[in-house]
Design a protein around this motif. Structure first.
Motif, short mmCIF file in Angstrom:
data_model
loop_
_atom_site.label_atom_id
_atom_site.label_comp_id
_atom_site.label_asym_id
_atom_site.label_seq_id
_atom_site.Cartn_x
_atom_site.Cartn_y
_atom_site.Cartn_z
N LEU A 1 0.83 -1.20 0.00
CA LEU A 1 0.00 0.00 0.00
C LEU A 1 0.87 1.26 0.00
CD1 LEU A 1 -2.56 -1.29 2.62
CD2 LEU A 1 -2.82 -1.25 0.14
N ILE A 2 1.97 1.21 0.80
CA ILE A 2 2.87 2.36 0.82
C ILE A 2 3.47 2.57 -0.57
CG2 ILE A 2 5.04 3.24 1.77
CD1 ILE A 2 4.37 1.80 4.37
N GLY A 3 3.84 1.45 -1.21
CA GLY A 3 4.42 1.55 -2.56
C GLY A 3 3.45 2.16 -3.54
N ALA A 4 2.19 1.74 -3.47
CA ALA A 4 1.19 2.29 -4.38
C ALA A 4 1.02 3.80 -4.14
CB ALA A 4 -0.14 1.57 -4.17
N ALA A 5 0.96 4.19 -2.86
CA ALA A 5 0.81 5.60 -2.55
C ALA A 5 2.03 6.38 -3.02
CB ALA A 5 0.62 5.77 -1.04
N LEU A 6 3.21 5.78 -2.84
CA LEU A 6 4.45 6.44 -3.24
C LEU A 6 4.48 6.68 -4.74
CD1 LEU A 6 7.17 7.41 -2.06
CD2 LEU A 6 8.10 5.18 -2.68
N ALA A 7 3.97 5.70 -5.50
CA ALA A 7 3.95 5.85 -6.96
C ALA A 7 3.12 7.07 -7.35
CB ALA A 7 3.40 4.58 -7.61
N VAL A 8 1.95 7.20 -6.74
CA VAL A 8 1.09 8.34 -7.06
C VAL A 8 1.76 9.64 -6.63
CG1 VAL A 8 -1.15 9.41 -6.62
CG2 VAL A 8 -0.97 6.92 -6.85
N PHE A 9 2.35 9.61 -5.43
CA PHE A 9 3.01 10.82 -4.93
C PHE A 9 4.15 11.25 -5.86
CE2 PHE A 9 6.63 12.55 -2.57
CZ PHE A 9 6.07 13.75 -2.16
N LEU A 10 4.98 10.28 -6.29
CA LEU A 10 6.12 10.64 -7.15
C LEU A 10 5.63 11.17 -8.49
CD1 LEU A 10 8.71 7.79 -6.54
CD2 LEU A 10 8.86 10.16 -5.82
N TRP A 11 4.57 10.56 -9.00
CA TRP A 11 4.00 11.02 -10.28
C TRP A 11 3.60 12.50 -10.16
CZ3 TRP A 11 -1.23 12.43 -11.12
CH2 TRP A 11 -1.56 12.64 -12.46
N TRP A 12 2.99 12.82 -9.02
CA TRP A 12 2.59 14.20 -8.77
C TRP A 12 3.83 15.07 -8.55
CZ3 TRP A 12 3.28 17.08 -4.25
CH2 TRP A 12 2.61 18.31 -4.22
N ALA A 13 4.76 14.57 -7.76
CA ALA A 13 5.91 15.39 -7.35
C ALA A 13 6.84 15.70 -8.52
CB ALA A 13 6.68 14.68 -6.24
N PHE A 14 6.98 14.76 -9.46
CA PHE A 14 7.84 15.03 -10.62
C PHE A 14 7.35 16.26 -11.38
CE2 PHE A 14 9.54 10.45 -11.12
CZ PHE A 14 10.71 10.79 -10.47
N ARG A 15 6.03 16.44 -11.43
CA ARG A 15 5.49 17.54 -12.21
C ARG A 15 5.32 18.81 -11.41
NH1 ARG A 15 1.11 15.52 -15.97
NH2 ARG A 15 2.00 13.59 -16.70
N ASN A 16 4.98 18.67 -10.14
CA ASN A 16 4.46 19.83 -9.44
C ASN A 16 5.34 20.39 -8.33
OD1 ASN A 16 1.95 19.94 -10.88
ND2 ASN A 16 1.43 18.06 -9.82
N THR A 17 6.46 19.77 -8.08
CA THR A 17 7.28 20.33 -7.01
C THR A 17 8.60 20.83 -7.56
OG1 THR A 17 8.40 18.25 -6.53
CG2 THR A 17 6.35 18.66 -5.35
N ARG A 18 9.20 21.69 -6.77
CA ARG A 18 10.48 22.28 -7.15
C ARG A 18 11.53 21.18 -7.30
NH1 ARG A 18 13.18 27.00 -7.01
NH2 ARG A 18 15.33 26.78 -6.33
N ILE A 19 11.54 20.25 -6.31
CA ILE A 19 12.54 19.17 -6.37
C ILE A 19 12.36 18.33 -7.63
CG2 ILE A 19 13.29 17.06 -5.20
CD1 ILE A 19 12.65 18.42 -2.56
N GLY A 20 11.09 18.05 -7.96
CA GLY A 20 10.83 17.26 -9.15
C GLY A 20 11.35 17.95 -10.39
N LEU A 21 11.16 19.26 -10.45
CA LEU A 21 11.62 20.02 -11.60
C LEU A 21 13.14 20.01 -11.70
CD1 LEU A 21 10.21 21.67 -13.79
CD2 LEU A 21 10.83 23.71 -12.51
#
Lengths: 306, 375
Positions: free
Chosen positions: A149-169
């Motif tokens: 479950l943590i892995g699934a949540a992490l996948a969604v979070f990373l997908w979001w973070a790659f696009r929307n956070t400064r670190i992802g950019l």
């Protein structure tokens, strides 16, 4: 026990996909972060096995599986830091270093893990989602580990973070062009060092899952190339975390095919079914690669796609 | 990715006398040797530190390593026997590397080469003389190995599939295929606990080199290294491969047959690994079984990188690593260290040696272009 006949096969494959895919999820998410920064770490197989050993050893000694997971993450991060630090130097080949780190990690894990082959460690908890059903196979299939479950949540979070956070950019800029990153005042080596460390820590969680939940013991044959297949899986998933999660499920299902068929009495070609995940990986690589153009969505600075 | 080709540079003759070209030549040749020795020393130092931290004596360890690997005629022969397959599996890594390819799936070719050799021998036993059987086994092993590793090269060139990952996936598939065959159609019903093919009769076993307790595989491996060296350094095929390894685009513009080179080199490389598997069957195991996947393919990667993909340098490096491998048992018994000690040492050496690649071109001593003009 109620007999559910051939329905057991798809059910066992689903159960297997959930159970077997977790290490793939973590390793591929870790590798996705590393590769997005423009570096490839082929050594995650070694990190995975070392993580499995560390988690098991710490869990045996402290009686806490979660401390084991944390220790594995720390060890994985150290492996990532070593890889990232060495690759910073000129003329050093990141793929070759990955192979070397894989052999080093395996050797060290076997060396330090010798005393932990016998004792048994407390397992990671799982949540029974199958309570509504009377069929034991369904209950077993839906007995889902927390890490999944943590892995699934992490996948969604990373997908979001790659696009929307400064670190992802920052990560994506460094991965696409070292020169552009330098022009922005970023140090590509530092970013890659940290990305490799995070990738190593995640891969080690995958190892902790292997030794602390399924199959749930430590021995030298605990991994059968999951760390390496995950690298191929990231390419297939086009460096997209959600894609990594789905691909991991697919691989888990392929890996569960052999045992699932065996459970309903199909024993012919048992060993060939064991090769199913590898054949699937290879087929996917062949289908998605191209000799003339670089892959869509590939980080520009990544050496594996050149 | 590219792996720098070792293009020999003809020393430019200078007005300043005849001694300088010789010194320049020596300096350029000495660089890889000096850096490799330095890397080995650093690796051994780090490993000693690790052993010392565990409260064991590194000095005793190295003494045992020497005694177990090279200390007596018995241990030398043991080391040489272990070096034999490494010579061939290292070539499987080194030859594609000269083209800039990192192929790490030699284990798969070893395993299937062994199975192919054992399978072709079965109907011939009793009807054909041993030499004919050996030749048939060798050809079968080489053909299967060539096909297996050549497939990685083929996929690389025609589909752009990363050869490193493809070759390793193929190695896992090969092991599954071997298990399928030796548990199934090729299984000797008499092999109960360890599924194997029917064992070769004693007269069909490849014997020892006269006067030594080392099988002929060592000679075959050394010959393969020499042939590979000549292939790379003295034929137009090898020259074209080195150009392609240096710069694929330039090679294509020059009209070199890059795709034939890639498939050809990976196939030759695979045939050597397949031969190693066949020799394991006919000189050591007597049958194809799970012991074929003993990790020779993986140690071969280390040998090839240590030798910087130079086929002649593979010979001493393989013997050195064969010796380290041979001493594993002694270290385990005398010092109570696990058998994985050897793996830790190998991994440490591997990482340090690749790290030391960064030292190339940094020393004025080895770089005649930076020398002061002599008056």
């Amino acid at each position: 026990m109620e007999d559910i006949g051939l329905w057991g096969v798809p059910l066992a494959i689903l159960a297997g996909a959930i159970r077997v895919s977790t290490p793939f999820i973590f390793v591929s998410l870790g590798e996705a972060i590393t590769e997005r920064s423009g570096r490839i770490n082929l050594g995650l197989e070694g990190t995975l096995v070392f993580g499995a050993m560390t988690a098991y050893g710490v869990a045996v000694m402290t009686l806490s599986p979660w401390l084991g997971v944390l220790a594995a993450m720390a060890a994985g991060a150290v492996f990532g830091l070593v890889h990232g630090w060495i690759c910073k130097f000129p003329k050093v080949n990141d793929i070759a270093i990955g192979i070397a780190m894989m052999q080093f990690g395996l050797g060290l894990a076997f060396f330090l893990g010798k005393p932990f082959i016998q004792p048994s460690a407390p397992k990671l908890p799982s949540i029974p989602f199958g309570g509504w059903s009377d069929v034991p196979q369904v209950q077993a299939a839906l007995n889902i580990n927390v890490l999944f479950l943590i892995g699934a949540a992490l996948a969604v979070f990373l997908w979001w973070a790659f696009r929307n956070t400064r670190i992802g950019l920052i990560l994506r800029v460094v991965g696409d062009s070292s020169d552009a990153a330098r022009a922005m005042g970023l140090n590509p080596d530092t970013v890659r060092l940290l990305a490799t460390a995070v990738g190593g820590a995640l891969a080690a969680i995958g190892g902790a899952y292997l030794s602390l939940f399924y199959p749930g013991s430590w021995n030298e044959g605990i991994s059968s190339g999951q760390g390496l297949m995950a690298v191929a899986l990231v390419i297939f998933a086009r460096w997209n975390p959600i894609g990594c999660f789905l691909a991991a499920m697919l691989f888990g299902g392929a890996g569960a095919l052999g045992p699932a068929l065996q459970s309903v009495g199909v024993t012919q070609g048992y060993y060939l079914f064991y090769a199913a995940p590898y054949v699937l990986t290879l087929a996917i690589l062949i289908a998605t690669s191209s000799p003339t153009r670089s892959l869509a969505g590939a980080p520009g600075a990544l050496s594996i796609t050149k | 990715m590219t792996i720098e080709a070792n293009v020999p540079i003809t020393p430019l003759s200078e007005q300043a006398g005849q001694i300088r070209p010789l010194l320049e030549w020596l300096a350029r040749r000495a660089e890889p040797l000096a850096i490799a020795l330095f890397a080995i020393l650093v690796g051994l130092a780090l490993f000693s530190l690790f052993i010392a931290v565990l409260g064991k004596s590194p000095v005793q360890l190295f003494q045992l390593m020497y005694a177990g690997g090279f200390g007596s005629w018995f241990s030398v022969q043991n080391s040489l026997s272990r070096a034999a397959p490494l010579l061939l599996t290292a070539l499987c890594v080194a030859l594609p590397a000269r083209l800039g390819l990192v192929v790490i799936g030699a284990e798969g070719a070893v395993v299937l080469g062994g199975v192919a050799g054992a399978a072709i021998a079965l109907p011939m036993i009793g009807t054909a003389p041993p030499f004919v059987v050996w030749v048939a086994m060798g050809l079968a092993g080489m053909a299967v190995g060539a096909a297996w590793i050549g497939l990685s090269g083929f996929l690389r060139h025609y589909r752009g599939v990363n050869e490193t990952i493809a070759s390793l996936l193929l190695a896992y598939i090969a092991i599954a295929l071997m298990n399928h065959l030796i548990e199934g159609v090729l299984r000797d019903p008499a092999s109960l606990n360890k599924p194997s093919t029917t064992p070769l009769p004693a007269e069909y076993m490849l014997g020892n080199i006269p006067g030594m307790d080392v099988h002929w595989g060592l000679v075959i491996g050394v010959v393969a290294c020499i042939v590979s060296y000549i292939l790379i350094e003295a034929t137009s095929f090898g020259f074209a491969a080195r150009i392609a390894g240096g710069n694929v685009r330039a090679a294509q513009i020059q009209g070199l047959p890059v795709r034939r080179l890639i498939v050809g080199f990976t196939a030759i490389a695979g045939s050597f690994a397949g031969l190693a598997g066949m020799i394991e069957v006919t000189a050591v195991q007597g049958s194809a079984n799970a012991s074929l996947a003993a990790g020779y393919g993986y140690t071969g990667i280390l040998v090839a990188f240590l030798a910087r993909h130079n086929p002649l340098a593979i010979i001493p490096v393989a013997i050195l690593l064969g010796g380290i491998d041979a001493s594993g048992g002694l270290i385990q018994r005398r010092m109570g260290l696990p058998d994985a000690t050897v793996l830790v040492l190998q991994g440490t050496l591997f990482v340090v040696i690749l790290f030391c690649e960064t030292l190339y071109g940094r020393f004025r001593l080895f770089n005649p272009d930076l020398w002061k003009r002599s008056a």
